[in-house]
Motif scaffolding. Structure first.
Motif, PDB file in Angstrom:
ATOM      1  N   PHE A  87      10.622   3.410   0.077  1.00  0.00           N
ATOM      2  CA  PHE A  87      10.825   2.381   0.544  1.00  0.00           C
ATOM      3  C   PHE A  87      10.771   1.363   1.092  1.00  0.00           C
ATOM      4  CE2 PHE A  87      14.797   3.417  -2.531  1.00  0.00           C
ATOM      5  CZ  PHE A  87      13.934   3.364  -4.046  1.00  0.00           C
ATOM      6  N   ARG A  88      10.176   2.648   1.939  1.00  0.00           N
ATOM      7  CA  ARG A  88       9.236   2.077   3.384  1.00  0.00           C
ATOM      8  C   ARG A  88       8.131   1.242   3.549  1.00  0.00           C
ATOM      9  NH1 ARG A  88      11.352   2.602   8.718  1.00  0.00           N
ATOM     10  NH2 ARG A  88       9.794   3.411   8.739  1.00  0.00           N
ATOM     11  N   PRO A  89       7.339   0.250   4.481  1.00  0.00           N
ATOM     12  CA  PRO A  89       6.495  -0.460   3.589  1.00  0.00           C
ATOM     13  C   PRO A  89       5.262   0.198   4.017  1.00  0.00           C
ATOM     14  CG  PRO A  89       7.287  -1.098   5.819  1.00  0.00           C
ATOM     15  CD  PRO A  89       8.627   0.046   5.468  1.00  0.00           C
ATOM     16  N   PHE A  90       5.131   0.759   4.389  1.00  0.00           N
ATOM     17  CA  PHE A  90       3.785   2.075   4.045  1.00  0.00           C
ATOM     18  C   PHE A  90       3.865   2.729   3.319  1.00  0.00           C
ATOM     19  CE2 PHE A  90       7.200   4.971   6.788  1.00  0.00           C
ATOM     20  CZ  PHE A  90       7.234   5.719   6.050  1.00  0.00           C
ATOM     21  N   PHE A  91       4.383   2.817   2.562  1.00  0.00           N
ATOM     22  CA  PHE A  91       4.497   3.949   1.030  1.00  0.00           C
ATOM     23  C   PHE A  91       4.300   3.133   0.107  1.00  0.00           C
ATOM     24  CE2 PHE A  91       6.473   5.545  -2.627  1.00  0.00           C
ATOM     25  CZ  PHE A  91       5.965   6.848  -2.533  1.00  0.00           C
ATOM     26  N   PRO A  92       3.024   3.669  -0.634  1.00  0.00           N
ATOM     27  CA  PRO A  92       2.326   4.888  -0.643  1.00  0.00           C
ATOM     28  C   PRO A  92       0.677   4.538  -0.251  1.00  0.00           C
ATOM     29  CG  PRO A  92       1.851   3.560  -2.980  1.00  0.00           C
ATOM     30  CD  PRO A  92       2.602   2.631  -2.065  1.00  0.00           C
ATOM     31  N   GLU A  93       0.674   3.464   0.663  1.00  0.00           N
ATOM     32  CA  GLU A  93      -0.628   3.773   0.664  1.00  0.00           C
ATOM     33  C   GLU A  93      -1.042   4.851   2.663  1.00  0.00           C
ATOM     34  OE1 GLU A  93       1.539   0.735   0.618  1.00  0.00           O
ATOM     35  OE2 GLU A  93       1.079   0.001  -1.052  1.00  0.00           O
ATOM     36  N   ALA A  94      -0.225   4.818   2.933  1.00  0.00           N
ATOM     37  CA  ALA A  94      -0.423   5.477   4.259  1.00  0.00           C
ATOM     38  C   ALA A  94      -0.552   7.153   3.817  1.00  0.00           C
ATOM     39  CB  ALA A  94       0.823   6.126   5.019  1.00  0.00           C
ATOM     40  N   PHE A  95       0.231   7.663   2.445  1.00  0.00           N
ATOM     41  CA  PHE A  95      -0.534   8.667   2.010  1.00  0.00           C
ATOM     42  C   PHE A  95      -1.640   8.787   1.221  1.00  0.00           C
ATOM     43  CE2 PHE A  95       4.415   8.640   1.908  1.00  0.00           C
ATOM     44  CZ  PHE A  95       4.367  10.091   2.196  1.00  0.00           C
ATOM     45  N   GLU A  96      -1.865   7.702  -0.022  1.00  0.00           N
ATOM     46  CA  GLU A  96      -3.592   7.596   0.052  1.00  0.00           C
ATOM     47  C   GLU A  96      -4.422   7.327   0.668  1.00  0.00           C
ATOM     48  OE1 GLU A  96      -2.404   3.818  -1.845  1.00  0.00           O
ATOM     49  OE2 GLU A  96      -1.752   4.654  -3.944  1.00  0.00           O
ATOM     50  N   ARG A  97      -4.305   6.732   2.089  1.00  0.00           N
ATOM     51  CA  ARG A  97      -5.081   6.964   3.163  1.00  0.00           C
ATOM     52  C   ARG A  97      -5.956   8.328   3.681  1.00  0.00           C
ATOM     53  NH1 ARG A  97      -2.687   3.504   6.072  1.00  0.00           N
ATOM     54  NH2 ARG A  97      -2.293   4.495   7.220  1.00  0.00           N
ATOM     55  N   LEU A  98      -4.789   8.765   3.869  1.00  0.00           N
ATOM     56  CA  LEU A  98      -5.191  10.021   4.600  1.00  0.00           C
ATOM     57  C   LEU A  98      -5.364  11.088   2.544  1.00  0.00           C
ATOM     58  CD1 LEU A  98      -1.717  10.308   6.313  1.00  0.00           C
ATOM     59  CD2 LEU A  98      -3.994   9.807   7.443  1.00  0.00           C
ATOM     60  N   SER A  99      -5.745  10.356   1.395  1.00  0.00           N
ATOM     61  CA  SER A  99      -5.657  11.306   0.943  1.00  0.00           C
ATOM     62  C   SER A  99      -4.797  12.486   0.536  1.00  0.00           C
ATOM     63  CB  SER A  99      -7.409  12.238   1.040  1.00  0.00           C
ATOM     64  OG  SER A  99      -8.120  10.942   0.900  1.00  0.00           O
ATOM     65  N   LEU A 100      -3.539  11.982   0.949  1.00  0.00           N
ATOM     66  CA  LEU A 100      -2.376  13.114   0.499  1.00  0.00           C
ATOM     67  C   LEU A 100      -1.524  12.565  -0.747  1.00  0.00           C
ATOM     68  CD1 LEU A 100      -1.679  12.891   4.079  1.00  0.00           C
ATOM     69  CD2 LEU A 100      -1.994  15.083   2.835  1.00  0.00           C
ATOM     70  N   PRO A 101      -1.076  13.800  -1.494  1.00  0.00           N
ATOM     71  CA  PRO A 101      -0.213  12.730  -2.882  1.00  0.00           C
ATOM     72  C   PRO A 101       0.743  12.565  -2.351  1.00  0.00           C
ATOM     73  CG  PRO A 101      -0.180  15.779  -2.646  1.00  0.00           C
ATOM     74  CD  PRO A 101      -1.151  15.263  -1.448  1.00  0.00           C
ATOM     75  N   ALA A 102       1.436  11.326  -2.798  1.00  0.00           N
ATOM     76  CA  ALA A 102       2.862  10.560  -1.993  1.00  0.00           C
ATOM     77  C   ALA A 102       3.825  10.881  -3.446  1.00  0.00           C
ATOM     78  CB  ALA A 102       2.558   9.227  -2.885  1.00  0.00           C
ATOM     79  N   PRO A 103       5.165  11.634  -2.207  1.00  0.00           N
ATOM     80  CA  PRO A 103       5.904  11.621  -2.647  1.00  0.00           C
ATOM     81  C   PRO A 103       6.460  11.576  -4.510  1.00  0.00           C
ATOM     82  CG  PRO A 103       6.265  11.747  -0.525  1.00  0.00           C
ATOM     83  CD  PRO A 103       5.577  11.464  -0.325  1.00  0.00           C
ATOM     84  N   ALA A 104       7.265  12.299  -5.254  1.00  0.00           N
ATOM     85  CA  ALA A 104       7.309  11.615  -6.123  1.00  0.00           C
ATOM     86  C   ALA A 104       8.601  12.146  -6.956  1.00  0.00           C
ATOM     87  CB  ALA A 104       6.203  11.563  -7.160  1.00  0.00           C
ATOM     88  N   CYS A 105       9.566  11.131  -7.070  1.00  0.00           N
ATOM     89  CA  CYS A 105      11.358  11.015  -7.396  1.00  0.00           C
ATOM     90  C   CYS A 105      11.753  10.993  -8.577  1.00  0.00           C
ATOM     91  CB  CYS A 105      12.011  11.116  -6.906  1.00  0.00           C
ATOM     92  SG  CYS A 105      11.994  11.756  -5.175  1.00  0.00           S
ATOM     93  N   GLN A 106      12.301  11.464  -9.741  1.00  0.00           N
ATOM     94  CA  GLN A 106      12.673  10.546 -11.079  1.00  0.00           C
ATOM     95  C   GLN A 106      13.537   9.755 -10.717  1.00  0.00           C
ATOM     96  OE1 GLN A 106      12.737  12.803 -14.714  1.00  0.00           O
ATOM     97  NE2 GLN A 106      10.513  13.504 -14.491  1.00  0.00           N
ATOM     98  N   GLY A 107      13.744   8.366 -10.923  1.00  0.00           N
ATOM     99  CA  GLY A 107      14.512   7.277 -10.573  1.00  0.00           C
ATOM    100  C   GLY A 107      14.368   7.057  -9.530  1.00  0.00           C
ATOM    101  N   ASN A 108      15.742   5.782  -9.520  1.00  0.00           N
ATOM    102  CA  ASN A 108      15.901   5.794  -7.619  1.00  0.00           C
ATOM    103  C   ASN A 108      16.839   6.336  -6.379  1.00  0.00           C
ATOM    104  OD1 ASN A 108      13.569   2.969  -7.664  1.00  0.00           O
ATOM    105  ND2 ASN A 108      15.643   2.673  -9.191  1.00  0.00           N
ATOM    106  N   TYR A 109      17.130   7.801  -7.131  1.00  0.00           N
ATOM    107  CA  TYR A 109      18.319   8.473  -6.116  1.00  0.00           C
ATOM    108  C   TYR A 109      17.161   8.547  -5.227  1.00  0.00           C
ATOM    109  CZ  TYR A 109      16.864  12.072  -8.711  1.00  0.00           C
ATOM    110  OH  TYR A 109      16.483  13.527  -9.676  1.00  0.00           O
ATOM    111  N   ARG A 110      17.975   9.351  -4.257  1.00  0.00           N
ATOM    112  CA  ARG A 110      17.459   9.685  -3.057  1.00  0.00           C
ATOM    113  C   ARG A 110      16.658  11.725  -3.412  1.00  0.00           C
ATOM    114  NH1 ARG A 110      19.332  10.970   3.575  1.00  0.00           N
ATOM    115  NH2 ARG A 110      17.090  11.712   3.982  1.00  0.00           N
TER     116      ARG A 110
END
Length: 146
Positions: A87-110
C-alpha cells in the motif's frame, strides 16, 4: 558501535584501515536488537545520520539529506516496519525497477512477505535537539523490555 563478541579482529583491522575506530557499546540496557538508537545517542558527533545496515531505500533520500549541506532536518526516526508495503506509493515499481519480484500475498491481510524492512534511519542534531539522546535511550530501553 558493537556489543561484546560482535567485532572480530579482522573487522576491527578493516575499520581502522579506513580511519574508523570500532567502539564497544557499553550502555547498561544494550542487548540484541534495538542498539541503533543507543549508538546514535552515544555518538560524539554533533550531527548524526545513521542508515542501518540492512536498509534498502525504495525511494530517493534527498528529502532527508542535501548532498552539499547535509541533514535537512533537526532530528527524526524513520522505521518502516509498521505497514504493508503493497500500500506504499513505490509498490510495485521500485521492485520492478530493480528487477526484483514484488512480494505477493493472497487477499488484503498483512502477510510476512509484505512486511516492510525492519531497518531504520535515525537522524539527530545534538545542538538543535538536546533531549534527543535521552529520548533515543528511553525508546531503545522500552523496545527491549517489550
Amino acid at each position: 558501535w558493537h556489543l561484546p563478541g560482535e567485532m572480530t579482529p579482522a573487522a576491527a583491522r578493516l575499520l581502522r584501515a579506513v580511519a574508523a575506530e570500532p567502539r564497544l557499546l557499553q550502555h547498561r540496557g544494550a542487548k540484541g536488537y534495538y542498539n541503533v538508537p543507543f549508538a546514535v545517542a552515544e555518538s560524539g558527533f554533533e550531527r548524526v545520520l545513521l542508515l542501518a545496515s540492512d536498509l534498502t531505500p525504495m525511494q530517493n533520500l534527498e528529502w532527508l539529506v542535501d548532498p552539499l549541506r547535509g541533514l535537512r532536518m533537526v532530528s527524526g526516526i524513520f522505521a518502516p516496519d509498521i505497514g504493508d508495503m503493497r500500500f506504499r506509493p513505490f509498490f510495485p515499481e521500485a521492485f520492478e525497477r530493480l528487477s526484483l519480484p514484488a512480494p505477493a500475498c493472497q487477499g488484503n491481510y498483512r502477510c510476512k512477505e509484505a512486511w516492510e524492512t525492519d531497518s531504520c534511519i535515525v537522524a539527530l542534531d545534538h545542538s538543535q535537539c538536546p533531549a534527543g539522546a535521552a529520548i533515543l535511550r528511553e525508546l531503545a530501553e522500552d523496545a527491549q523490555n517489550s
